[in-house]
Design a protein around this motif. Structure first.
Motif, PDB file in Angstrom:
ATOM      1  N   THR A   1      45.962  49.935  34.759  1.00 18.37           N
ATOM      2  CA  THR A   1      46.982  49.022  34.250  1.00 18.37           C
ATOM      3  C   THR A   1      47.288  47.923  35.260  1.00 18.37           C
ATOM      4  N   GLY A   2      47.906  46.859  34.766  1.00 16.86           N
ATOM      5  CA  GLY A   2      48.117  45.677  35.578  1.00 16.86           C
ATOM      6  C   GLY A   2      49.009  45.884  36.778  1.00 16.86           C
ATOM      7  N   ASP A   3      49.926  46.860  36.705  1.00 14.70           N
ATOM      8  CA  ASP A   3      50.809  47.121  37.833  1.00 14.70           C
ATOM      9  C   ASP A   3      50.186  48.059  38.857  1.00 14.70           C
ATOM     10  N   GLU A   4      48.934  48.461  38.626  1.00 13.54           N
ATOM     11  CA  GLU A   4      48.287  49.415  39.529  1.00 13.54           C
ATOM     12  C   GLU A   4      47.024  48.839  40.179  1.00 13.54           C
ATOM     13  N   VAL A   5      46.803  47.548  40.030  1.00 15.24           N
ATOM     14  CA  VAL A   5      45.652  46.908  40.672  1.00 15.24           C
ATOM     15  C   VAL A   5      46.150  45.809  41.602  1.00 15.24           C
ATOM     16  N   THR A   6      45.344  45.507  42.596  1.00 19.80           N
ATOM     17  CA  THR A   6      45.688  44.416  43.522  1.00 19.80           C
ATOM     18  C   THR A   6      45.368  43.069  42.895  1.00 19.80           C
ATOM     19  N   HIS A   7      44.237  43.003  42.205  1.00 15.46           N
ATOM     20  CA  HIS A   7      43.804  41.772  41.558  1.00 15.46           C
ATOM     21  C   HIS A   7      43.609  42.050  40.073  1.00 15.46           C
ATOM     22  N   GLY A   8      44.314  41.293  39.228  1.00 13.30           N
ATOM     23  CA  GLY A   8      44.169  41.472  37.788  1.00 13.30           C
ATOM     24  C   GLY A   8      42.999  40.679  37.242  1.00 13.30           C
TER      25      GLY A   8
END
Length: 236
Positions: free
Chosen positions: A140-147
């Motif tokens: 998910t987007g809140d769990e990656v450094t780069h989206g």
């Protein structure tokens, strides 16, 4: 692992969520209009379409820059997510053919990973409406450094199931998502929905997932439709 390139099935299928698995882009667009209007600003469909597929931080900053509403990026994201989650709890609009393909893949033992720039609370709401085990993992987007469009989300998804990106298939609907998946080296099937997707090396386009079978995924993503398949490749 049951599925894999040796038996013609993908090692894993990596699913985008908004616009691919579920038709939630209209929910996001409605939430954007409501939020901006509540703070005395103006929003348009053209601007809304520019946000499709982006990381939420990018979209929130663009809303602030375009409208001048007096909120922080975190406040915009929180407001949009709350409103979209409310709408999803009322009704989940599945995209044509998505649930049927997902169910077939699960039955064949092919791992599915949700790769979404929405945050975990929204992804959990959608996944919670499906049978247990439908998705082996979520990125998910809140769990990656780069989206997206960075390749990180799809590289992480492949690692989570112990697969090579080239042995997986990604399902996407937006230019940003397609760029992310193809940059990660994942053969990609694009099903454009709200916004057009330009031809992108490493991807093919279908008009719908309806009628698409698990055994056809690697054929289609590889650029050749399997004999007797239903969906028609709309563009290369």
């Amino acid at each position: 692992m049951t599925g894999g390139p040796l038996d013609g099935l993908p090692a894993a299928v990596l699913w985008d969520m908004d616009g691919t698995l579920v038709d939630t882009e209209p929910y996001w667009i409605a939430a954007e209009h409501e939020l901006v209007a509540a703070h005395g600003g103006q929003w348009s469909e053209e601007l809304a379409h520019r946000l499709v597929g982006n990381a939420l931080e990018v979209s929130a900053q663009m809303i602030i820059d375009q409208t001048g509403i007096p909120l922080s990026v975190a406040e915009v994201i929180d407001a949009l997510l709350q409103r979209v989650i409310e709408q999803v709890r009322d009704a989940i609009p599945w995209r044509p053919g998505a649930r049927e393909l997902l169910e077939e893949l699960v039955g064949l033992g092919v791992p599915n990973v949700l790769v979404t720039m929405s945050w975990r609370n929204l992804a959990d709401t959608v996944v919670g409406a499906l049978p247990a085990g439908s998705f082996a993992h979520q990125v998910t987007g809140d769990e990656v450094t780069h989206g997206k469009p960075h390749p990180e989300p799809y590289l992480r998804a492949a690692r989570l199931v112990g697969a090579e990106p080239a042995d997986c298939v990604a399902l996407e609907d937006s230019p940003t998502g397609v760029r992310s998946a193809t940059a990660a080296g994942v053969p990609t099937i694009a099903v454009p929905h709200i916004v057009p997707v330009p031809p992108t090396p490493g991807s093919v386009q279908l008009s719908t997932l309806a009628g698409l079978k698990a055994a056809e995924l690697r054929w289609v993503a590889g650029g050749a439709a399997a004999p007797g398949t239903g969906p028609v490749m709309a563009a290369r």
